[in-house]
Design a protein around this motif. Structure first.
Motif, PDB file in Angstrom:
ATOM      1  N   PRO A  96      -4.571   3.048  -3.543  1.00 25.75           N
ATOM      2  CA  PRO A  96      -4.535   2.114  -4.673  1.00 25.75           C
ATOM      3  C   PRO A  96      -4.786   0.674  -4.201  1.00 25.75           C
ATOM      4  CG  PRO A  96      -2.658   3.605  -4.718  1.00 25.75           C
ATOM      5  CD  PRO A  96      -3.313   3.802  -3.402  1.00 25.75           C
ATOM      6  N   GLU A  97      -5.281  -0.151  -5.116  1.00 26.04           N
ATOM      7  CA  GLU A  97      -5.565  -1.550  -4.783  1.00 26.04           C
ATOM      8  C   GLU A  97      -4.280  -2.286  -4.419  1.00 26.04           C
ATOM      9  OE1 GLU A  97      -7.829  -3.681  -7.608  1.00 26.04           O
ATOM     10  OE2 GLU A  97      -9.341  -2.111  -7.859  1.00 26.04           O
ATOM     11  N   GLY A  98      -4.369  -3.122  -3.369  1.00 24.27           N
ATOM     12  CA  GLY A  98      -3.250  -3.951  -2.956  1.00 24.27           C
ATOM     13  C   GLY A  98      -2.256  -3.289  -2.028  1.00 24.27           C
ATOM     14  N   VAL A  99      -2.433  -1.974  -1.746  1.00 23.87           N
ATOM     15  CA  VAL A  99      -1.469  -1.285  -0.879  1.00 23.87           C
ATOM     16  C   VAL A  99      -1.732  -1.598   0.589  1.00 23.87           C
ATOM     17  CG1 VAL A  99      -0.644   0.977  -0.120  1.00 23.87           C
ATOM     18  CG2 VAL A  99      -1.046   0.547  -2.558  1.00 23.87           C
ATOM     19  N   LEU A 100      -3.022  -1.549   0.994  1.00 26.25           N
ATOM     20  CA  LEU A 100      -3.377  -1.830   2.392  1.00 26.25           C
ATOM     21  C   LEU A 100      -3.595  -3.329   2.585  1.00 26.25           C
ATOM     22  CD1 LEU A 100      -5.894   0.928   3.634  1.00 26.25           C
ATOM     23  CD2 LEU A 100      -3.602   0.436   4.492  1.00 26.25           C
ATOM     24  N   ARG A 101      -2.929  -3.894   3.584  1.00 18.71           N
ATOM     25  CA  ARG A 101      -3.132  -5.293   3.900  1.00 18.71           C
ATOM     26  C   ARG A 101      -4.100  -5.423   5.082  1.00 18.71           C
ATOM     27  NH1 ARG A 101       2.444  -8.378   4.445  1.00 18.71           N
ATOM     28  NH2 ARG A 101       0.918 -10.088   4.612  1.00 18.71           N
TER      29      ARG A 101
END
Length: 470
Positions: free
Chosen positions: A118-123
């Motif tokens: 999902p968007e925003g989960v991986l930094r």
């Protein structure tokens, strides 16, 4: 930061150990059965399962050296990273390998668009740290490639004449051309892989394939037959004639991989000695090829063949053997080897290196060769003959033709008188039969007729005898 470096070092160490285990399985020539047996042996020797070895192979095939490094799972606690982070990391590595210039942000965006996370989960910082820890940094891969190319190409045969290396090096300019023009010279050399002894080395006024043939011809004549030759892929070493000549003597040719100068390190190291000679030769103002080779022969004998070689010491010390302080010279190492030399008949060696061509004998009983006419025999007019010659001494040509013994010819010289009793061509010479085929055939036919007549008379009298009896 220190803990991160320590973790990276540990991961690289484990990857090196895993690569050491699977490196024999990377040989492309192995078939499926041999690969399976080798995999089982490696697993048994290292006390791990065959499946683990197979997993290392697949990891290396998909991700290279980085795939062999264990993934650092520190900091992957619940709520910080997604459960499928291992899969995401492998996909990130694959995306990086496809396009090395892809940024970490672009890789994350692709994973998000593909629905893998999902968007925003991986930094970005998190993925970047794990990519580095996995060994996919540019600097790490470069070091691995350089180390592998260097170490995997170091070798040394255990005995003399098992393998020789050949190479060509540029020599000095000499005023040996027309009207004193400067001509570039070339040094062709052959070195024994085990002892580092130079088997043959000579300067030539050209760099075509014949200088390599002449060098090997000299080496085989003086030291016997070698098992194999190791060359680069230069045109002089891939010629059809060289392959034919060596195959006739039972010698195998092996070629170094492209752009792998380190694989021919022994002769490249020897070329440093040649550089020392060339610096000294400039002071002598050498003007002829003969003088250059005379000086080179003296220098080679005294400053290389009879001087201790560091490479020989390194070889024995790597095997745990001690070497005296005086060291070992190439000449000593070659002469003390227990492997016997295999000398060949000089005629056999010379024949193997001869060049063979076809020529048509013209109506003047001559052939053309290298711009000159050679006189053969009138009996061969119109025939296509085979010529054999040494490219280093092309003035002597041997002519062969079925039914005619080989003979040597020389360039045509126009004499004061012509030949008044020339030999006729083979097609016009009168054959001398041992018997008359005509009379033999007539006699056979006459005998057959007599046998037929005798059979007929015998059958005719058979009926008459029967009637008289009745």
């Amino acid at each position: 930061m220190d803990k991160t470096k320590e973790a990276v070092t540990l991961a690289e160490s484990k990857a090196v150990d895993r690569f050491r285990m699977i490196s024999p399985l990377l040989e492309a020539s192995l078939d499926a059965a041999a690969r399976k047996n080798l995999r089982e042996k490696i697993a048994a020797d290292n006390d791990i399962s065959t499946r683990t070895i197979y997993r290392y192979e697949k990891a290396y095939q998909s991700s290279g050296f980085a795939g062999l490094k264990p993934v650092d799972r520190s900091g992957m606690g619940a709520g910080k990273l997604p459960e499928n982070f291992d899969e995401l990391l492998s996909q990130a590595i694959l995306l990086k390998r496809e396009v090395p210039k892809r940024s970490v942000s672009q890789i994350i965006r692709i994973l998000e668009l593909e629905g893998r996370v999902p968007e925003g989960v991986l930094r970005r910082s998190t993925l970047q740290d794990h990519l580095y820890a996995a060994g996919y940094g540019r600097r790490q891969m470069l070091q691995y490639t350089q180390a592998r190319n260097s170490s995997s190409k170091r070798f040394c045969k255990p005995h003399r004449m098992m393998l020789v290396q050949g190479d060509i090096k540029y020599g000095p300019l000499l005023p040996i051309g027309k009207k004193g023009a400067k001509v570039k010279t070339y040094l062709s050399s052959v070195i024994d892989d085990h002892s580092r002894l130079i088997l043959a080395s000579k300067f030539y006024a050209g760099q075509d394939a014949v200088i390599v043939e002449d060098t090997l011809h000299t080496a085989i004549t003086n030291y016997g037959r070698m098992d194999a030759c190791y060359f680069d892929n230069g045109s002089q070493y891939v010629s059809r004639q060289l392959k034919l000549s060596l195959s006739r003597l039972g010698i195998t040719i092996r070629h170094a991989p492209l752009q792998s100068g380190r694989s021919k390190g022994k002769i490249e190291k020897f070329h440093q000695v040649v550089d020392s000679f060339l610096r000294e030769a400039k002071l002598k103002n050498v003007t002829t090829l003969e003088e250059l080779n005379r000086l080179w022969g003296v220098f080679l004998c005294e400053e290389y063949q009879k001087r201790p070689h560091d490479g020989i010491r390194e070889y024995y010390e790597s095997l745990g053997a001690s070497v005296s302080a005086e060291g070992i010279t190439p000449q000593q190492e070659f002469n003390r080897d227990t492997r016997p030399l295999v000398f060949l008949d000089t005629n056999v060696v010379s024949e193997a290196f001869l060049h063979h061509e076809k020529r048509l004998v013209d109506k003047g009983a001559c052939i053309s060769f290298r711009g000159k006419r050679y006189e053969t025999k009138p009996s061969l007019i119109g025939a296509t003959v085979e010529i054999a010659y040494d490219p280093m001494a092309p003035e002597t040509v041997t002519v062969s033709y079925p039914g005619t013994g080989p003979f040597t010819v020389s360039p045509l010289k126009i004499g004061e008188f012509c030949d008044k009793n020339p030999t006729l061509p083979v097609s016009m010479q009168e054959a001398k039969p041992k018997t008359s085929r005509y009379l033999d055939a007539a006699a056979k036919k006459h005998e057959d007729s007599r046998e037929h007549l005798a059979d007929a008379l015998s059958f005719a009298s058979y009926g008459k005898e029967a009637d008289d009896h009745v």
